[in-house]
Design an enzyme around this catalytic site. Structure first.
Site, PDB file in Angstrom:
ATOM      1  N   LYS A   1       0.883  -1.316   0.086  1.00  0.00           N
ATOM      2  CA  LYS A   1      -0.041   0.024   0.096  1.00  0.00           C
ATOM      3  C   LYS A   1       0.851   1.182  -0.052  1.00  0.00           C
ATOM      4  CE  LYS A   1      -1.566   1.652   4.257  1.00  0.00           C
ATOM      5  NZ  LYS A   1      -1.349   3.003   4.471  1.00  0.00           N
ATOM      6  N   ASN A   2       1.901   1.280   0.980  1.00  0.00           N
ATOM      7  CA  ASN A   2       2.610   2.604   0.967  1.00  0.00           C
ATOM      8  C   ASN A   2       3.648   2.776  -0.143  1.00  0.00           C
ATOM      9  OD1 ASN A   2       1.102   3.165   3.334  1.00  0.00           O
ATOM     10  ND2 ASN A   2       2.660   2.588   4.841  1.00  0.00           N
TER      11      ASN A   2
ATOM     12  N   ASP B   1      -4.198  11.162  12.303  1.00  0.00           N
ATOM     13  CA  ASP B   1      -4.827   9.691  12.264  1.00  0.00           C
ATOM     14  C   ASP B   1      -5.073   9.449  13.554  1.00  0.00           C
ATOM     15  OD1 ASP B   1      -4.819   7.595  10.443  1.00  0.00           O
ATOM     16  OD2 ASP B   1      -3.050   8.268   9.840  1.00  0.00           O
TER      17      ASP B   1
ATOM     18  N   ASP C   1       4.611   0.682  11.984  1.00  0.00           N
ATOM     19  CA  ASP C   1       3.469  -0.105  11.692  1.00  0.00           C
ATOM     20  C   ASP C   1       3.514  -1.747  11.887  1.00  0.00           C
ATOM     21  OD1 ASP C   1       2.592   2.115  10.472  1.00  0.00           O
ATOM     22  OD2 ASP C   1       3.165   1.680   8.401  1.00  0.00           O
TER      23      ASP C   1
HETATM   24  N1  EPU Z   1       6.741  14.596  10.777  1.00  0.00           N
HETATM   25  C1  EPU Z   1       6.823  15.836  11.235  1.00  0.00           C
HETATM   26  N2  EPU Z   1       6.738  16.608  10.178  1.00  0.00           N
HETATM   27  C2  EPU Z   1       6.680  16.256   8.973  1.00  0.00           C
HETATM   28  C3  EPU Z   1       6.379  14.844   8.410  1.00  0.00           C
HETATM   29  C4  EPU Z   1       6.482  14.085   9.559  1.00  0.00           C
HETATM   30  O1  EPU Z   1       6.899  16.013  12.413  1.00  0.00           O
HETATM   31  O2  EPU Z   1       6.577  17.504   7.991  1.00  0.00           O
HETATM   32  C5  EPU Z   1       6.649  13.418  11.972  1.00  0.00           C
HETATM   33  C6  EPU Z   1       5.294  12.704  12.097  1.00  0.00           C
HETATM   34  O3  EPU Z   1       4.158  13.321  12.689  1.00  0.00           O
HETATM   35  C7  EPU Z   1       5.336  11.333  12.494  1.00  0.00           C
HETATM   36  C8  EPU Z   1       6.878  11.019  12.070  1.00  0.00           C
HETATM   37  O4  EPU Z   1       7.336  12.230  11.676  1.00  0.00           O
HETATM   38  O5  EPU Z   1       5.475  11.498  13.963  1.00  0.00           O
HETATM   39  C9  EPU Z   1       6.910  10.090  11.075  1.00  0.00           C
HETATM   40  O6  EPU Z   1       6.417  10.551   9.894  1.00  0.00           O
HETATM   41  P1  EPU Z   1       6.711  10.271   8.394  1.00  0.00           P
HETATM   42  O7  EPU Z   1       6.477  11.429   7.569  1.00  0.00           O
HETATM   43  O8  EPU Z   1       7.749   9.545   8.225  1.00  0.00           O
HETATM   44  O9  EPU Z   1       5.528   9.298   7.963  1.00  0.00           O
HETATM   45  P2  EPU Z   1       4.347   9.303   6.683  1.00  0.00           P
HETATM   46  O10 EPU Z   1       5.006   9.483   5.534  1.00  0.00           O
HETATM   47  O11 EPU Z   1       3.159  10.346   7.114  1.00  0.00           O
HETATM   48  C10 EPU Z   1       4.283   6.586   6.172  1.00  0.00           C
HETATM   49  C11 EPU Z   1       3.283   5.634   6.210  1.00  0.00           C
HETATM   50  C12 EPU Z   1       2.791   5.425   7.769  1.00  0.00           C
HETATM   51  C13 EPU Z   1       4.076   5.011   8.507  1.00  0.00           C
HETATM   52  C14 EPU Z   1       5.295   6.197   8.545  1.00  0.00           C
HETATM   53  C15 EPU Z   1       6.372   5.781   9.282  1.00  0.00           C
HETATM   54  C16 EPU Z   1       2.086   6.147   3.981  1.00  0.00           C
HETATM   55  C17 EPU Z   1       1.095   6.643   3.410  1.00  0.00           C
HETATM   56  N3  EPU Z   1       2.175   6.202   5.360  1.00  0.00           N
HETATM   57  O12 EPU Z   1       3.724   7.846   6.805  1.00  0.00           O
HETATM   58  O13 EPU Z   1       1.986   4.226   7.304  1.00  0.00           O
HETATM   59  O14 EPU Z   1       3.747   4.764   9.852  1.00  0.00           O
HETATM   60  O15 EPU Z   1       5.569   6.523   7.148  1.00  0.00           O
HETATM   61  O16 EPU Z   1       7.024   4.476   8.541  1.00  0.00           O
HETATM   62  O17 EPU Z   1       3.284   5.909   3.421  1.00  0.00           O
HETATM   63  C18 EPU Z   1       0.148   2.844   7.700  1.00  0.00           C
HETATM   64  O18 EPU Z   1       0.571   2.313   6.770  1.00  0.00           O
HETATM   65  O19 EPU Z   1      -0.762   2.410   8.318  1.00  0.00           O
HETATM   66  C19 EPU Z   1       0.839   4.032   8.224  1.00  0.00           C
HETATM   67  C20 EPU Z   1       0.448   4.912   9.064  1.00  0.00           C
END
Ligand code: EPU
Length: 436
Positions: free
Chosen positions: A31-32, A126, A316
């Site tokens: 998915k991701n 979320d 995850d």
């Molecule tokens: N963060 C910030 N500022 C930003 C971006 C992120 O503070 O500008 C913080 C977030 O709040 C969080 C942490 O950094 O605490 C991780 O965020 P990241 O940007 O790495 O994650 P994401 O891209 O929003 C993806 C996956 C998540 C997974 C995370 C970490 C997707 C759609 N989502 O999220 O997957 O938990 O990476 O590996 O790719 C899931 O699939 O159920 C899911 C939540």
């Protein structure tokens, strides 16, 4: 056209305890990864073919968002997508779509590059906490974009982005993806230090390279992107990387039931630290040419685990690991380093008789011999999968509601588990209600 944005439904998953799981499971695409591949089609006109696409609701939601923007999606077979970008794009991502899926933030970089402006409804949090986008914004500003925030929307403008040296304080997956997509057609060279290194990000870079992008350091924490002329990018075909979280889900199921599973298309190299923890707990895992074979017997040992950015143990996986620990032999401490609030499903596990105490971002899990089946709710995708695994470890019947969360990220979880002998079924709540 693909059906867009299906509504939540009242289905339930019913799990009963049964003997060891045995047989083969084929793991679908991630998915991701696929959601980001879909967003990248904004960058160049033409027809894209994606193979190994999971048949999940989030793909339909992303297709709905991209249809609003101007990219069409067909699903000629359940696991194949054909997408067409004819170059007539509307750089607006409306609230109805954005609020349903975090990955909608991934259209920001491609739309800014392609259209020079974008209006995006601010992505919400979320169930496990707020999810800011400050790193996305700061990186794009360093590349010359300007931002306005008003009425719940973020608007970004840039005639043509320019290369920049960006250093992240934290390796954000989404921000790295957005900045890579923005940098591929920027004027000059962009470097991203402390970039995220997840296999799904590598998958995106591989698609971008096939489209004509020049990216060095793929898979490392230092990326160097040499911007190409915007018109020189072209559509491409790509096979989605297999889903490591789904692999972990089938391994966790095996861990609580015992047995032997062959997991086809698993990529053990993408989940080394998690597999090491499972082996330490007592599972046997062998790498095969097509994936892996795992077996488990008796009660597992407890381990301490902390979540970290890749290649560490992903956040995850955590609900699955905690669920395994609920029936392991002693005490395990789990530390969450990414989302402080990601423990809500703990209350559901406690309803099943688990002995878990949380303090700040730690959970102390004391294994009990067996959980006790009860009605529970899936609060998000991963927590939902953990409830299914917990049901396999529980005496009596466990009924899981909130199944639409599981459908967002799991391609036929019930069917796949039935295929290896699990006593699990999906029931429509309305159909199951007695007729008056
Ligand atoms: N963060 C910030 N500022 C930003 C971006 C992120 O503070 O500008 C913080 C977030 O709040 C969080 C942490 O950094 O605490 C991780 O965020 P990241 O940007 O790495 O994650 P994401 O891209 O929003 C993806 C996956 C998540 C997974 C995370 C970490 C997707 C759609 N989502 O999220 O997957 O938990 O990476 O590996 O790719 C899931 O699939 O159920 C899911 C939540």
């Amino acid at each position: 056209m693909i059906a867009h944005s299906p509504a939540p439904h009242a289905d339930e998953i019913v799990v009963r305890p049964n003997g060891p799981l045995t047989g083969r499971v084929v793991v679908p695409g991630a998915k991701n990864s696929v959601l980001k591949l879909m967003a990248a089609t904004i960058l160049a006109d033409g027809v894209y073919e994606f193979a190994n696409v999971p048949d999940i609701v989030d793909v339909s939601i992303m297709a709905g968002l991209l249809a609003e923007i101007g990219v069409g999606t067909e699903r000629p077979e359940p696991n194949r997508l054909v997408m067409e970008n004819r170059g007539l794009l509307t750089p607006v991502a409306p609230y109805e779509h954005v609020e349903r899926i975090r990955a909608s933030i991934n259209v920001l970089g491609p739309l800014l590059t392609r259209c020079g402006r974008v209006r995006l409804s601010m992505p919400g949090g979320d169930d496990f906490g707020s999810r800011p986008i400050d790193l996305h914004v700061a990186g794009l500003e360093a590349m010359g974009a300007t931002f306005k925030f008003a009425h719940g929307d973020v608007e970004a403008f840039a005639d043509r982005l320019h290369g920049a040296n960006i250093s992240f304080p934290f390796p954000s997956v989404g921000a790295t993806e957005n900045l890579v997509c923005a940098a591929v057609c920027a004027d000059g060279v962009t470097t991203i230090e402390n970039a995220a290194r997840e296999p799904e990000l590598t998958d995106l870079c591989e698609l971008l390279i096939a489209m004509g992008a020049e990216i060095e350091g793929v898979g490392s924490s230092l990326l160097r992107i040499d911007g190409v002329e915007p018109g020189s990018m072209r559509a491409a075909a790509h096979r989605t990387v297999p889903d490591r979280v789904q692999t972990a889900t089938y391994l966790a199921a095996l861990g609580v039931t015992g047995g032997r599973l062959e997991i086809i298309d698993a990529r053990p190299g993408h989940m080394v630290n998690l597999l090491d923890a499972f082996v330490e707990m007592g599972m046997r895992i062998d790498v095969t040419p097509t994936g892996l074979v795992a077996s488990s017997e008796g009660r597992l040992s407890s381990v301490d685990v902390q979540t970290l950015p890749y290649p560490g143990i992903a956040t995850d996986y955590k609900p699955l690991v905690i669920t395994l620990l609920t029936v392991a032999a002693s005490v395990g401490i789990v530390t969450e380093n990414l989302y402080p609030g990601r423990f809500r499903y703990v209350e559901e596990l406690q309803r099943l008789g688990a002995d878990i105490r949380t303090a700040g971002h730690h959970a102390v899990v004391r294994g009990v011999p067996r959980l006790s089946g009860a009605p529970v709710r899936a609060h998000d995708i991963r927590a939902g999968a953990a409830m299914v695994v917990a049901g396999l470890a529980a005496e009596g019947e466990t009924t899981i509601s909130g199944v639409h969360h599981i459908d967002r990220g799991y391609d036929d979880l019930v069917g796949r588990l039935q295929g290896v002998g699990a006593a699990i079924e999906r029931r429509n709540e309305q159909a199951a209600m007695p007729v008056e």
